[in-house]
Write a protein that holds these residues in place. Structure first.
Motif, PDB file in Angstrom:
ATOM      1  N   MET A 252      -9.918   2.656   5.476  1.00 29.12           N
ATOM      2  CA  MET A 252      -8.476   2.635   5.217  1.00 29.12           C
ATOM      3  C   MET A 252      -7.773   1.651   6.156  1.00 29.12           C
ATOM      4  O   MET A 252      -6.880   0.911   5.743  1.00 29.12           O
ATOM      5  CB  MET A 252      -7.894   4.044   5.373  1.00 29.12           C
ATOM      6  CG  MET A 252      -8.340   5.002   4.279  1.00 29.12           C
ATOM      7  SD  MET A 252      -7.884   6.719   4.605  1.00 29.12           S
ATOM      8  CE  MET A 252      -6.172   6.707   4.090  1.00 29.12           C
TER       9      MET A 252
ATOM     10  N   ALA B 110       0.625  16.806   0.458  1.00 28.09           N
ATOM     11  CA  ALA B 110       0.108  15.545  -0.085  1.00 28.09           C
ATOM     12  C   ALA B 110      -0.278  14.593   1.043  1.00 28.09           C
ATOM     13  O   ALA B 110      -1.292  13.895   0.950  1.00 28.09           O
ATOM     14  CB  ALA B 110       1.145  14.902  -1.000  1.00 28.09           C
ATOM     15  N   ALA B 111       0.520  14.580   2.115  1.00 23.53           N
ATOM     16  CA  ALA B 111       0.206  13.719   3.255  1.00 23.53           C
ATOM     17  C   ALA B 111      -1.095  14.176   3.918  1.00 23.53           C
ATOM     18  O   ALA B 111      -1.949  13.341   4.263  1.00 23.53           O
ATOM     19  CB  ALA B 111       1.353  13.731   4.250  1.00 23.53           C
ATOM     20  N   ARG B 112      -1.249  15.469   4.087  1.00 20.66           N
ATOM     21  CA  ARG B 112      -2.493  15.989   4.675  1.00 20.66           C
ATOM     22  C   ARG B 112      -3.695  15.680   3.771  1.00 20.66           C
ATOM     23  O   ARG B 112      -4.762  15.310   4.256  1.00 20.66           O
ATOM     24  CB  ARG B 112      -2.391  17.494   4.931  1.00 20.66           C
ATOM     25  CG  ARG B 112      -1.527  17.859   6.123  1.00 20.66           C
ATOM     26  CD  ARG B 112      -1.657  19.342   6.478  1.00 20.66           C
ATOM     27  NE  ARG B 112      -1.330  20.223   5.375  1.00 20.66           N
ATOM     28  CZ  ARG B 112      -0.101  20.623   5.048  1.00 20.66           C
ATOM     29  NH1 ARG B 112       0.930  20.209   5.748  1.00 20.66           N
ATOM     30  NH2 ARG B 112       0.087  21.433   4.024  1.00 20.66           N
ATOM     31  N   ASP B 113      -3.511  15.826   2.472  1.00 16.82           N
ATOM     32  CA  ASP B 113      -4.605  15.550   1.523  1.00 16.82           C
ATOM     33  C   ASP B 113      -5.001  14.073   1.527  1.00 16.82           C
ATOM     34  O   ASP B 113      -6.137  13.740   1.191  1.00 16.82           O
ATOM     35  CB  ASP B 113      -4.204  15.968   0.108  1.00 16.82           C
ATOM     36  CG  ASP B 113      -4.103  17.472  -0.066  1.00 16.82           C
ATOM     37  OD1 ASP B 113      -4.566  18.215   0.831  1.00 16.82           O
ATOM     38  OD2 ASP B 113      -3.539  17.909  -1.089  1.00 16.82           O
ATOM     39  N   ALA B 114      -4.072  13.201   1.911  1.00 13.52           N
ATOM     40  CA  ALA B 114      -4.339  11.763   1.896  1.00 13.52           C
ATOM     41  C   ALA B 114      -5.009  11.276   3.182  1.00 13.52           C
ATOM     42  O   ALA B 114      -5.462  10.133   3.257  1.00 13.52           O
ATOM     43  CB  ALA B 114      -3.043  10.998   1.676  1.00 13.52           C
ATOM     44  N   GLU B 115      -5.083  12.141   4.184  1.00 18.17           N
ATOM     45  CA  GLU B 115      -5.715  11.748   5.442  1.00 18.17           C
ATOM     46  C   GLU B 115      -7.200  11.478   5.222  1.00 18.17           C
ATOM     47  O   GLU B 115      -7.835  12.097   4.361  1.00 18.17           O
ATOM     48  CB  GLU B 115      -5.560  12.862   6.484  1.00 18.17           C
ATOM     49  CG  GLU B 115      -4.146  13.028   6.977  1.00 18.17           C
ATOM     50  CD  GLU B 115      -4.007  14.171   7.980  1.00 18.17           C
ATOM     51  OE1 GLU B 115      -4.919  15.022   8.065  1.00 18.17           O
ATOM     52  OE2 GLU B 115      -2.980  14.213   8.664  1.00 18.17           O
TER      53      GLU B 115
ATOM     54  N   GLU C  30     -14.303   6.748   6.455  1.00 21.50           N
ATOM     55  CA  GLU C  30     -13.164   6.597   5.557  1.00 21.50           C
ATOM     56  C   GLU C  30     -11.936   6.094   6.331  1.00 21.50           C
ATOM     57  O   GLU C  30     -11.185   5.265   5.836  1.00 21.50           O
ATOM     58  CB  GLU C  30     -12.852   7.924   4.870  1.00 21.50           C
ATOM     59  CG  GLU C  30     -11.782   7.803   3.803  1.00 21.50           C
ATOM     60  CD  GLU C  30     -11.520   9.106   3.064  1.00 21.50           C
ATOM     61  OE1 GLU C  30     -10.832   9.033   2.033  1.00 21.50           O
ATOM     62  OE2 GLU C  30     -12.001  10.175   3.488  1.00 21.50           O
TER      63      GLU C  30
ATOM     64  N   LYS D 199     -11.114  11.686   5.490  1.00 15.94           N
ATOM     65  CA  LYS D 199     -11.974  12.865   5.652  1.00 15.94           C
ATOM     66  C   LYS D 199     -13.109  12.622   6.653  1.00 15.94           C
ATOM     67  O   LYS D 199     -13.807  13.543   7.028  1.00 15.94           O
ATOM     68  CB  LYS D 199     -12.582  13.280   4.304  1.00 15.94           C
ATOM     69  CG  LYS D 199     -11.572  13.466   3.192  1.00 15.94           C
ATOM     70  CD  LYS D 199     -10.598  14.589   3.483  1.00 15.94           C
ATOM     71  CE  LYS D 199      -9.665  14.807   2.315  1.00 15.94           C
ATOM     72  NZ  LYS D 199      -8.308  14.385   2.513  1.00 15.94           N
TER      73      LYS D 199
END
Length: 77
Positions: A56, A41-46, A52, A48
Motif C-alpha cells: 500500500m 470501514a477505515a478499520r477494514d481498509a487497514e 500488505e 492485514k
C-alpha cells in the motif's frame, strides 16, 4: 427518429464536469457518513500484514510521483 424512452435531461450536455454525477456522489457520501459506518470501514481498509502495508505504501508513493503536487488544504488544521 426520436426515442420514446428518453429520460428527462438524459441528453443534457454538462460540459467538463458532471453536475448530476457530483450531486449523486455528494448525496451517497453524506448518507454513508450519517450511517455511522466510517470508523468500521477505515478499520477494514487497514493492511492485514506487513507485506500488505508495504504494498500500500509503494502504491501511494507511485501515485504521488505522478501527482502535480499535494493539495495545500491537506496541511490546514
Amino acid at each position: 427518429m426520436e426515442r420514446k424512452d428518453k429520460v428527462e435531461g438524459e441528453d443534457k450536455v454538462e460540459g467538463e464536469g458532471s453536475y448530476t454525477g457530483t450531486k449523486d456522489y455528494n448525496q451517497r457520501t453524506k448518507k454513508f457518513i450519517d450511517s455511522g459506518k466510517v470508523d468500521k470501514a477505515a478499520r477494514d481498509a487497514e493492511p492485514k500484514s506487513e507485506e500488505e502495508k508495504h504494498a500500500m505504501q509503494k502504491a501511494e508513493r507511485i501515485g504521488r510521483e505522478r501527482a502535480k503536487g499535494e493539495d495545500p488544504a491537506l496541511r490546514k488544521k
